[in-house]
Design a protein around this motif. Structure first.
Motif, short mmCIF file in Angstrom:
data_model
loop_
_atom_site.label_atom_id
_atom_site.label_comp_id
_atom_site.label_asym_id
_atom_site.label_seq_id
_atom_site.Cartn_x
_atom_site.Cartn_y
_atom_site.Cartn_z
N ALA A 28 0.86 -1.20 0.00
CA ALA A 28 0.00 0.00 0.00
C ALA A 28 0.89 1.24 0.00
O ALA A 28 1.97 1.24 0.59
CB ALA A 28 -0.89 0.00 1.24
N LYS A 239 3.40 4.53 7.60
CA LYS A 239 2.63 3.34 7.29
C LYS A 239 1.18 3.61 7.69
O LYS A 239 0.64 3.01 8.63
CB LYS A 239 3.22 2.16 8.06
N ARG A 241 -1.48 2.77 6.57
CA ARG A 241 -2.36 1.60 6.54
C ARG A 241 -2.69 1.09 7.92
O ARG A 241 -3.78 0.54 8.14
CB ARG A 241 -1.68 0.49 5.74
N MET B 1 -0.53 -4.73 -7.47
CA MET B 1 0.66 -4.62 -8.32
C MET B 1 1.93 -4.81 -7.48
O MET B 1 1.98 -4.38 -6.34
CB MET B 1 0.70 -3.22 -8.98
N GLU B 5 8.12 0.35 -4.22
CA GLU B 5 7.92 1.79 -3.98
C GLU B 5 8.69 2.26 -2.75
O GLU B 5 9.25 3.34 -2.73
CB GLU B 5 6.42 2.07 -3.80
N ASP B 7 10.03 0.88 1.60
CA ASP B 7 10.20 -0.20 2.57
C ASP B 7 9.17 -0.11 3.69
O ASP B 7 9.37 -0.65 4.77
CB ASP B 7 11.63 -0.23 3.12
N TYR B 8 8.11 0.61 3.42
CA TYR B 8 7.02 0.64 4.40
C TYR B 8 5.67 0.41 3.73
O TYR B 8 4.65 0.88 4.21
CB TYR B 8 7.03 1.93 5.23
N SER B 9 5.68 -0.34 2.63
CA SER B 9 4.42 -0.54 1.92
C SER B 9 3.66 -1.78 2.38
O SER B 9 2.46 -1.85 2.15
CB SER B 9 4.66 -0.59 0.40
N THR B 10 4.32 -2.71 3.02
CA THR B 10 3.57 -3.85 3.58
C THR B 10 3.37 -3.63 5.07
O THR B 10 3.80 -2.61 5.62
CB THR B 10 4.31 -5.18 3.31
N HIS B 86 16.90 14.61 5.54
CA HIS B 86 15.44 14.54 5.65
C HIS B 86 14.90 15.76 6.39
O HIS B 86 13.91 16.37 5.98
CB HIS B 86 15.03 13.25 6.38
N ALA B 88 16.09 18.64 6.43
CA ALA B 88 16.26 19.87 5.65
C ALA B 88 15.25 19.97 4.51
O ALA B 88 15.06 21.05 3.96
CB ALA B 88 17.68 19.95 5.10
N VAL B 89 14.64 18.86 4.16
CA VAL B 89 13.82 18.86 2.94
C VAL B 89 12.41 18.31 3.17
O VAL B 89 11.43 19.00 2.94
CB VAL B 89 14.50 18.00 1.84
N HIS B 90 12.33 17.07 3.62
CA HIS B 90 11.06 16.34 3.53
C HIS B 90 10.32 16.18 4.83
O HIS B 90 9.54 15.25 5.00
CB HIS B 90 11.32 14.98 2.87
N GLU B 91 10.59 17.07 5.78
CA GLU B 91 9.83 16.97 7.03
C GLU B 91 8.97 18.21 7.24
O GLU B 91 8.58 18.53 8.36
CB GLU B 91 10.78 16.71 8.21
N ALA B 92 8.69 18.92 6.15
CA ALA B 92 7.73 20.02 6.17
C ALA B 92 8.06 21.11 7.20
O ALA B 92 7.17 21.79 7.71
CB ALA B 92 6.31 19.49 6.42
N ARG B 307 5.25 -0.86 -9.15
CA ARG B 307 5.25 0.41 -8.42
C ARG B 307 6.64 0.77 -7.93
O ARG B 307 7.37 -0.07 -7.41
CB ARG B 307 4.29 0.33 -7.22
N PHE B 310 9.02 8.06 -7.92
CA PHE B 310 9.63 9.15 -8.66
C PHE B 310 10.74 9.73 -7.78
O PHE B 310 10.53 9.91 -6.57
CB PHE B 310 8.55 10.21 -8.93
N HIS D 132 5.12 17.30 1.45
CA HIS D 132 5.98 16.94 2.59
C HIS D 132 7.07 17.99 2.82
O HIS D 132 7.96 17.78 3.63
CB HIS D 132 6.61 15.57 2.38
#
Lengths: 345, 345, 345, 345
Positions: A28, A239, A241, B1, B5, B7-10, B86, B88-92, B307, B310, D132
């Motif tokens: 997911a 996660k 989900r 599919m 994508e 390491d936290y998709s399952t 992280h 500096a960029v992707h933690e909003a 999947r 980007f 994000h």
């Protein structure tokens, strides 16, 4: 040891664990964009009878209060709450940490009286110096309250009308909402709450989930860029989900109602046991938290047999304690308590 | 599919789900005071070879960074990080939301070069006006980095010595630490990290848990009143057992190592498949994140079959994408990818 | 119109304007590093009888409270204050904006009673859940209080001892300190305040300066990197000389005492006029703020003749108002008031 | 010692001191509600050719930037600035202290290039993960820049159009605006700035006042409850008259222009002296800050004769220094510098 300490001392309702196991290997996307969250949100909208409500899943109660309140207040605004409100006492200043004052008004039966909120707002705007004061920008209530009490529909209607008159949101903390909705004499429904508030959350952690709270913004009222705001406050679960699967299970086949009813039934039995044992009630509560006063020596003796929560010191020789039921309270637990009280009192 | 994508998709590693089910009905006190958290902390201290390390369990990565960094910085201090970090960029802006500047220095291979940090600190204190600037109060690194690269032991030694010279903490974000420790050519161990840093976290969410990160303060270095600080930031889980049970399982019978090795083995196979398919690697990575450049038409065709993430636009006709393995990547997943690439390239 | 509206309605004491003019063309370095600030600090140390006190000049009162309080509190701490305290009411949430809760206790005569603070602290640490609450990290008092009242030396001794027992700072807001020290029956001196508090400020704005407050940290207790903290809060004046020159003048040849005495003498005369006119006092005040209750029609008639401050609504037909004297109150001002009252009452 | 250290080393322009003395005994209401502030605001509206502009007086530059920026940004937004911008470097993290990230882009000639801002915004919104990241919610420029350079009218037009396309405010820091407007080859006027920006401030501290900055929100664009926001940030001056009287004087009979021209004339003479002395310019500047490179031994020798600012280390043997003129720079000061350079070089 048998525990009546709180409603989050066991794990999750078995149907939630089953749902987690059943979906475990399906990949997911992250951050709440998965099909489980979508389905859970849809079921919640149906339960609230609000087809355009926005639903967002967060992890815990203090987090939810801080994130939602800071998203709805302007920088110069504060939030009105009863002085027993969780945000006013037991959240370690989480609201202030986001820059906002909690404007605490005296509680009555653990609740914020509509008349008190109205009086505060009236006096505030009549004060010529009010521009030098924190603007009251929201009303916060908990339902059930931190003391187990419930707002009547009339009280909610009155608070809602007041907020709409002042154009400020009414926000309801529903950490234990299942127990409020399942209470025997309440006239308040899910749909009432959605209709009368501007934001509320449906508690998961204390109502059978491993974790998780579902924030609802009725009438599509979620603030702009709420996801970014959530992320900025460290509250966006990668996660997602985990939350979606749990709330999807809670809102499938009436599990949320069932969780509520089980605890309320157990609380009714608990009240019977306490009454018959001759206990003095510290506060009346129609929900799953029950409060009694014990002599300190009795309290200590009971503590060797049963887990419960210290509530507050009453006088030099008496203490108020709290006993809490949940979906996982069993008849055996109640029997054990009855036996323990017989030995102790 | 089939998904590469992230390491936290399952969901969670089956042994974690089993542990949750096995302990589900045992009552436990809240807020991390339960026996599962105690046991997990003890196992982590053993893994780190630091018998007095403080261990605290939090829920997610951005939350952990914001809570730990703000607990260790004085109000007037900021944190040095690579500009790809992280935080500096992707933690909003989660660090800025706690009032602190992220002092971003240019990355090299996704990492903060010790020499760059040293130069920044040297220039800072040589500047006569530095009292008008944000004091550099901490160094942040991620291991593996956000680009999958790893610090060598020599680099960690150098950063650690630098921080000790300036008396500022070195903090390591180990969101994917399992994959860093399991990488084939690394010379860095758990004990090295505990010895060389002042705080770090062991990622759970991206390493097989449903959620959770274990913060470690080596040498008993947890800040005073850390629990209150955590609560204030909405990061204290009521049902702390959820984190305790999971980390207890991860550190029993080598599960954390196993999770790491499985993803690293899958990543080796993934690299072989990508190489043999003639893909151009965008960045070299010894861990479970792999980056390749595809023509946009190829990328779109692949996206219909598999999947992935980007990563960034390379030029008008090419895009970098990321493929990630985890403990749950199967041989079938890899075979499906190989087949998809054969069709697309 | 003659004004008793407040003690900051006129410009500066003429000797301050003279000092500004006399030093105007002498170049000085910025940010408080000039010789005027150095000289003023030295004079203040002498007045406080504390040769190692740290002195720092800020611009205004709310700013000073926010800057000093946030510099002395850890992130998870709040500040105890009377519920009439300026920081609790009329600073628009400036303390909360820095992330800290104001823990408001009921006022008595506008003051925080030592016994109330002691009871709060005792109950707090006796509560098993106190780690989930804001830690009381400081005691705030104003002297004179916002209602013009004064702490006795015994009360200050008691508050100081309490704070030292709990190892938290005692901070005194001296916005109107000149008037407190000059009051007729006070037993509190500058040296007492320096000895008993951990931080305090000497008000300039309301005591004859154009602007400015002198923060004193007795016994060399200024927090580390305080200048950077001040700068970060936008409170560092580039042209620091403006503050240095003024405080140097205020502490030369007893001007600060003179400012205080002039207002206190005028207040005594004011009280005589109000008494003889038959006014009801709303609060007793030994300092330069006087509070009376008027019938609303009388109040409106007076407002056409004299400027004063609305204080609060008493009942449907009565209002409390405030009349304030300062260094610039003249005998003519008082005579005009006497005449106006004669016409109105 | 003769000082070219900065433009805030002397007191105030004599006409400002005269205005303060002339109005000293006239009582005025507090917090900017006095007739002086009203008159100054009216004169500023006229100068900007914007009859509905909102004008608010604050005390200092860092304070103004922090207060205005935080009032215009949503919680999840940051501000784009050149990496040499005052808010990015020399304000001790004042913007981050209000919770917002400064998004620093590489400077060119001390300025933010419109094309760079456009590229950043374009790339940001093209990035699928931008939710994000900190949303770019404002563009900050200084005019003159921190390096003395000036935006052309075309550049301002371009930045303004860009901001309007993205619906974010353009904010201009005019700490030294007098010198920018008085520069010899500028094509930018007060009215242009009012027309093209959404907020800007007219510097007083560095342009002849004792203190004070006049914030202008063109087209009536002041944020709701701005006074409360200012108060909350400790930036509301009780004796607001101090700012009103000064700005009223600065905008009477062209004093602000005169201050600007005097410094620009002195800067032209300064440039001639430096050129003829054979100095190397470190940066070209059309305004009152001039930057040259000296050998370290020359620099040390000059420092014994003249006060100037260290700017930055160029190499092991050379340093860049800054010399600044102001309204108070005299022909004698310039002659003394010329003589000193003759001795030293």
């Amino acid at each position: 040891m048998i525990s009546f300490e709180n409603d989050y001392s066991t794990g999750a309702h078995p149907r939630i664990l089953e749902a987690l196991a059943a979906t475990n290997f399906e990949p997911a996307s992250g951050y709440g964009t998965d099909r489980f969250c979508a389905s859970a949100a849809e079921r919640i909208r149906a339960a609230c009878d609000d087809p355009v409500a926005d639903v967002f899943f967060l992890v815990g109660g203090t987090q939810t209060n801080a994130v939602v309140i800071s998203s709805l207040l302007a920088g110069y605004e504060g939030v009105i709450a009863a002085d027993t409100g969780h945000i006013a006492v037991h959240e370690a200043g989480a609201i202030e940490a986001t820059g906002h004052k909690v404007i605490a008004l005296p509680e009555h039966d653990g609740k914020l009286r509509p008349a008190d909120a109205a009086a505060y707002l009236g006096t505030f705007y009549a004060d010529e110096t009010h521009e030098h004061m924190v603007l009251p920008g929201m009303v916060f209530i908990a339902h059930p309250s931190e003391l187990g009490s419930l707002y009547s529909l009339a009280e909610l209607e009155e608070l809602s009308a007041l907020c709409r008159r002042y154009e400020i949101p009414l926000y309801l903390d529903g950490a234990r909402l299942a127990y409020g909705l399942a209470a025997r004499d309440t006239d308040v429904t899910f749909a009432d709450i959605a209709r009368l508030t501007d934001a509320f959350y449906i508690g998961g952690t204390k109502c059978g989930a491993l974790c998780g709270e579902a924030v609802v913004f009725p009438r599509g009222g979620m603030p702009k860029h709420f996801l970014t705001h959530v992320k900025q406050h460290g509250a966006l679960l990668a996660k997602g989900r985990l939350l979606g699967v749990q709330f999807d299970a809670l809102f499938t086949d009436g599990l949320y109602d069932e969780v509520g009813r089980a605890a309320i039934d157990a609380a009714a039995e608990l009240r019977r046991i306490l009454s018959e044992a001759g206990c003095t009630f510290f506060r009346e509560s129609p929900t799953n938290q029950q409060f009694i006063v014990l002599e300190n020596t009795q309290m200590e003796a009971l503590a060797e047999r049963i887990r419960f929560s210290f509530w507050e010191r009453v006088d030099d020789t008496h203490t108020a304690i709290r006993l809490v039921t949940s979906w996982s309270t069993t008849a055996d637990d109640l029997a054990a308590l009855e036996e323990a009280l017989a030995e102790v009192l």
